[in-house]
Design a protein around this motif. Structure first.
Motif, PDB file in Angstrom:
ATOM      1  N   VAL A  32       0.842  -1.201   0.000  1.00 56.04           N
ATOM      2  CA  VAL A  32       0.000   0.000   0.000  1.00 56.04           C
ATOM      3  C   VAL A  32       0.880   1.255   0.000  1.00 56.04           C
ATOM      4  O   VAL A  32       0.664   2.198  -0.769  1.00 56.04           O
ATOM      5  N   LEU A  33       1.891   1.275   0.860  1.00 57.27           N
ATOM      6  CA  LEU A  33       2.737   2.463   0.989  1.00 57.27           C
ATOM      7  C   LEU A  33       3.653   2.653  -0.221  1.00 57.27           C
ATOM      8  O   LEU A  33       3.942   3.784  -0.611  1.00 57.27           O
ATOM      9  N   GLN A  34       4.116   1.560  -0.806  1.00 57.55           N
ATOM     10  CA  GLN A  34       5.127   1.658  -1.858  1.00 57.55           C
ATOM     11  C   GLN A  34       4.547   1.744  -3.265  1.00 57.55           C
ATOM     12  O   GLN A  34       5.173   2.325  -4.159  1.00 57.55           O
ATOM     13  N   ASP A  35       3.367   1.163  -3.481  1.00 62.63           N
ATOM     14  CA  ASP A  35       2.905   0.956  -4.861  1.00 62.63           C
ATOM     15  C   ASP A  35       1.673   1.749  -5.274  1.00 62.63           C
ATOM     16  O   ASP A  35       1.319   1.750  -6.455  1.00 62.63           O
ATOM     17  N   THR A  36       0.968   2.396  -4.340  1.00 62.60           N
ATOM     18  CA  THR A  36      -0.337   2.964  -4.694  1.00 62.60           C
ATOM     19  C   THR A  36      -0.340   4.478  -4.880  1.00 62.60           C
ATOM     20  O   THR A  36      -1.282   5.029  -5.442  1.00 62.60           O
ATOM     21  N   GLY A  37       0.662   5.163  -4.367  1.00 67.78           N
ATOM     22  CA  GLY A  37       0.668   6.623  -4.426  1.00 67.78           C
ATOM     23  C   GLY A  37      -0.080   7.295  -3.289  1.00 67.78           C
ATOM     24  O   GLY A  37      -0.173   8.524  -3.236  1.00 67.78           O
ATOM     25  N   LEU A  55       8.096   1.821   7.899  1.00 67.72           N
ATOM     26  CA  LEU A  55       8.167   2.638   6.683  1.00 67.72           C
ATOM     27  C   LEU A  55       7.257   3.861   6.814  1.00 67.72           C
ATOM     28  O   LEU A  55       7.630   4.972   6.421  1.00 67.72           O
ATOM     29  N   ALA A  56       6.080   3.653   7.385  1.00 63.97           N
ATOM     30  CA  ALA A  56       5.144   4.766   7.561  1.00 63.97           C
ATOM     31  C   ALA A  56       5.741   5.860   8.434  1.00 63.97           C
ATOM     32  O   ALA A  56       5.535   7.053   8.181  1.00 63.97           O
ATOM     33  N   LEU A  57       6.470   5.475   9.463  1.00 62.22           N
ATOM     34  CA  LEU A  57       7.089   6.466  10.351  1.00 62.22           C
ATOM     35  C   LEU A  57       8.294   7.125   9.694  1.00 62.22           C
ATOM     36  O   LEU A  57       8.535   8.320   9.886  1.00 62.22           O
ATOM     37  N   GLN A  58       9.057   6.356   8.910  1.00 65.83           N
ATOM     38  CA  GLN A  58      10.222   6.947   8.235  1.00 65.83           C
ATOM     39  C   GLN A  58       9.791   8.059   7.283  1.00 65.83           C
ATOM     40  O   GLN A  58      10.440   9.094   7.179  1.00 65.83           O
ATOM     41  N   GLN A  59       8.659   7.849   6.607  1.00 57.63           N
ATOM     42  CA  GLN A  59       8.227   8.790   5.563  1.00 57.63           C
ATOM     43  C   GLN A  59       7.096   9.713   6.026  1.00 57.63           C
ATOM     44  O   GLN A  59       6.739  10.645   5.317  1.00 57.63           O
ATOM     45  N   GLY A  60       6.502   9.434   7.188  1.00 59.20           N
ATOM     46  CA  GLY A  60       5.363  10.216   7.667  1.00 59.20           C
ATOM     47  C   GLY A  60       5.500  10.578   9.128  1.00 59.20           C
ATOM     48  O   GLY A  60       6.613  10.635   9.676  1.00 59.20           O
ATOM     49  N   ASP A  61       4.361  10.804   9.774  1.00 65.50           N
ATOM     50  CA  ASP A  61       4.355  11.401  11.111  1.00 65.50           C
ATOM     51  C   ASP A  61       3.927  10.475  12.241  1.00 65.50           C
ATOM     52  O   ASP A  61       4.257  10.716  13.396  1.00 65.50           O
ATOM     53  N   CYS A  62       3.119   9.437  11.918  1.00 68.24           N
ATOM     54  CA  CYS A  62       2.444   8.716  12.996  1.00 68.24           C
ATOM     55  C   CYS A  62       2.062   7.316  12.520  1.00 68.24           C
ATOM     56  O   CYS A  62       1.857   7.084  11.322  1.00 68.24           O
ATOM     57  N   ALA A  63       1.965   6.383  13.446  1.00 64.70           N
ATOM     58  CA  ALA A  63       1.406   5.059  13.156  1.00 64.70           C
ATOM     59  C   ALA A  63       0.411   4.701  14.235  1.00 64.70           C
ATOM     60  O   ALA A  63       0.613   5.025  15.415  1.00 64.70           O
ATOM     61  N   MET A  64      -0.686   4.068  13.808  1.00 62.26           N
ATOM     62  CA  MET A  64      -1.637   3.493  14.758  1.00 62.26           C
ATOM     63  C   MET A  64      -1.376   2.001  14.786  1.00 62.26           C
ATOM     64  O   MET A  64      -1.396   1.330  13.755  1.00 62.26           O
ATOM     65  N   ILE A  67      -0.131   5.797   9.102  1.00 59.53           N
ATOM     66  CA  ILE A  67      -0.862   4.579   8.737  1.00 59.53           C
ATOM     67  C   ILE A  67      -1.496   3.956   9.975  1.00 59.53           C
ATOM     68  O   ILE A  67      -0.948   4.058  11.084  1.00 59.53           O
ATOM     69  N   SER A  68      -2.659   3.361   9.779  1.00 51.90           N
ATOM     70  CA  SER A  68      -3.211   2.417  10.744  1.00 51.90           C
ATOM     71  C   SER A  68      -2.996   1.048  10.114  1.00 51.90           C
ATOM     72  O   SER A  68      -3.750   0.626   9.239  1.00 51.90           O
ATOM     73  N   GLY A  69      -1.904   0.407  10.521  1.00 52.18           N
ATOM     74  CA  GLY A  69      -1.440  -0.780   9.812  1.00 52.18           C
ATOM     75  C   GLY A  69      -1.504  -2.038  10.649  1.00 52.18           C
ATOM     76  O   GLY A  69      -2.061  -2.060  11.743  1.00 52.18           O
ATOM     77  N   LYS A  70      -0.886  -3.092  10.080  1.00 47.82           N
ATOM     78  CA  LYS A  70      -0.945  -4.390  10.744  1.00 47.82           C
ATOM     79  C   LYS A  70       0.402  -5.091  10.803  1.00 47.82           C
ATOM     80  O   LYS A  70       0.487  -6.206  11.297  1.00 47.82           O
ATOM     81  N   THR A  71       1.450  -4.456  10.257  1.00 46.10           N
ATOM     82  CA  THR A  71       2.757  -5.117  10.217  1.00 46.10           C
ATOM     83  C   THR A  71       3.851  -4.200  10.753  1.00 46.10           C
ATOM     84  O   THR A  71       3.735  -2.973  10.693  1.00 46.10           O
ATOM     85  N   VAL A  72       4.913  -4.831  11.253  1.00 48.20           N
ATOM     86  CA  VAL A  72       6.074  -4.066  11.726  1.00 48.20           C
ATOM     87  C   VAL A  72       6.710  -3.310  10.562  1.00 48.20           C
ATOM     88  O   VAL A  72       7.023  -2.116  10.671  1.00 48.20           O
ATOM     89  N   GLU A  73       6.880  -3.990   9.416  1.00 45.40           N
ATOM     90  CA  GLU A  73       7.560  -3.369   8.272  1.00 45.40           C
ATOM     91  C   GLU A  73       6.787  -2.142   7.793  1.00 45.40           C
ATOM     92  O   GLU A  73       7.366  -1.100   7.486  1.00 45.40           O
ATOM     93  N   GLY A  74       5.454  -2.289   7.733  1.00 45.56           N
ATOM     94  CA  GLY A  74       4.628  -1.166   7.295  1.00 45.56           C
ATOM     95  C   GLY A  74       4.688  -0.011   8.273  1.00 45.56           C
ATOM     96  O   GLY A  74       4.792   1.157   7.872  1.00 45.56           O
ATOM     97  N   GLY A  75       4.632  -0.332   9.562  1.00 43.99           N
ATOM     98  CA  GLY A  75       4.697   0.721  10.572  1.00 43.99           C
ATOM     99  C   GLY A  75       6.006   1.485  10.521  1.00 43.99           C
ATOM    100  O   GLY A  75       6.031   2.717  10.618  1.00 43.99           O
TER     101      GLY A  75
END
Length: 269
Positions: free
Chosen positions: A141-146, A175-184, A165-173
């Motif tokens: 979702v983070l890498q391929d959808t825009g 990456l979401a924090l590296q490029q954004g502000d917050c993870a749920m 992101i409100s995600g479900k995986t460690v990897e997603g969380g």
């Protein structure tokens, strides 16, 4: 009355200050396909208004909604009229819920449409935090959808103040924090697999909201141990946590949760 007014904390580096407990509003808008052990009745406007007033009096300033929460956003707009500056509003994009079914769309066009629609429904000119409502394939979702690039544009335009992101995986969380502000993140007595996301947030001044804070895992506690207090002790012992979202619509539960969180934080302090 115990309140959280003196216990606000920074949401990472966003500049937002949030109560350690946030009010989740799925139960204001949707009673189908929700994972609660007991049935419930969606509160009417008077009950919903009373709940929001109580939350505010108890020092809760964080409110969590989503397009996937049925009519939650549409109801919150009128219910929060005249109070916009007293709330930090979190909403989401990516998941739609129609005719009892969820479907997902993370495309740039849908993301922009979704955020503009949320602004209208919530009767506001900005959403404080906008999260990607992941389908579980967080990295794809983070890498391929825009979707993240679109949220970055919306942040530059001032329509959202922060994103994640409100995600479900460690990897997603991560990456979401590296490029954004917050993870749920899910983090509770029964599920602590996403703890590395909390660790990263703590060391990089990123925001963390906890979902399913009071979920399963209570059965394994010793007799006489309060599962709610034990849950909040676990959560707030971690320095990465900004706030935990709870979705109660019962006034007594809300007051009890606030009192417990205040006691836990004062004990940790």
């Amino acid at each position: 009355m115990t309140t959280l007014h003196e216990l606000y904390r920074p949401l990472g580096s966003t500049g937002l200050r949030v109560s350690p407990l946030g009010l989740g509003t799925v139960k204001l808008g949707r009673d189908q396909g929700v994972k609660y052990p007991n049935g419930f009745t969606i509160p009417d406007d008077a009950q919903a208004r009373a709940l929001l007033n109580q939350a505010r009096e108890l020092g809760i300033n964080l409110i969590d909604t989503a397009p996937a929460y049925g009519v939650s956003e549409q109801r919150l707009g009128p219910l929060l009229r005249g109070q916009r500056d007293q709330w930090v509003i979190v909403s989401k994009t990516g998941e739609e819920f129609e005719q009892g079914q969820s479907h997902f769309d993370f495309s740039p066009a849908h993301t922009r449409l979704s955020v503009e629609r949320s602004l209208k429904r919530l009767e506001t000119d900005r959403i404080d935090l906008l999260l990607v409502h992941s389908d579980g394939n967080d990295l794809a979702v983070l890498q391929d959808t825009g979707v993240y690039q679109t949220l970055a544009e919306l942040k530059r335009e001032g329509k959202i103040l922060a994103y994640g992101i409100s995600g479900k995986t460690v990897e997603g969380g991560l990456l979401a924090l590296q490029q954004g502000d917050c993870a749920m993140v899910t983090y509770n007595l029964g599920e602590q697999g996403e703890k590395p996301v909390l660790d990263y947030a703590a060391s990089h001044a990123k925001g963390i909201l906890i979902k399913k804070a009071l979920a399963s895992g209570h059965a394994c506690l010793a007799e006489g141990v309060d599962p709610v207090r034990a849950s909040f002790e676990l959560i707030f012992a971690h320095p990465g946590v900004s706030s935990a979202i709870v979705g109660t619509i019962t006034p007594t539960h809300l007051a009890a949760n606030v009192a417990t969180v205040a006691a836990v934080l004062q004990g940790l302090g």
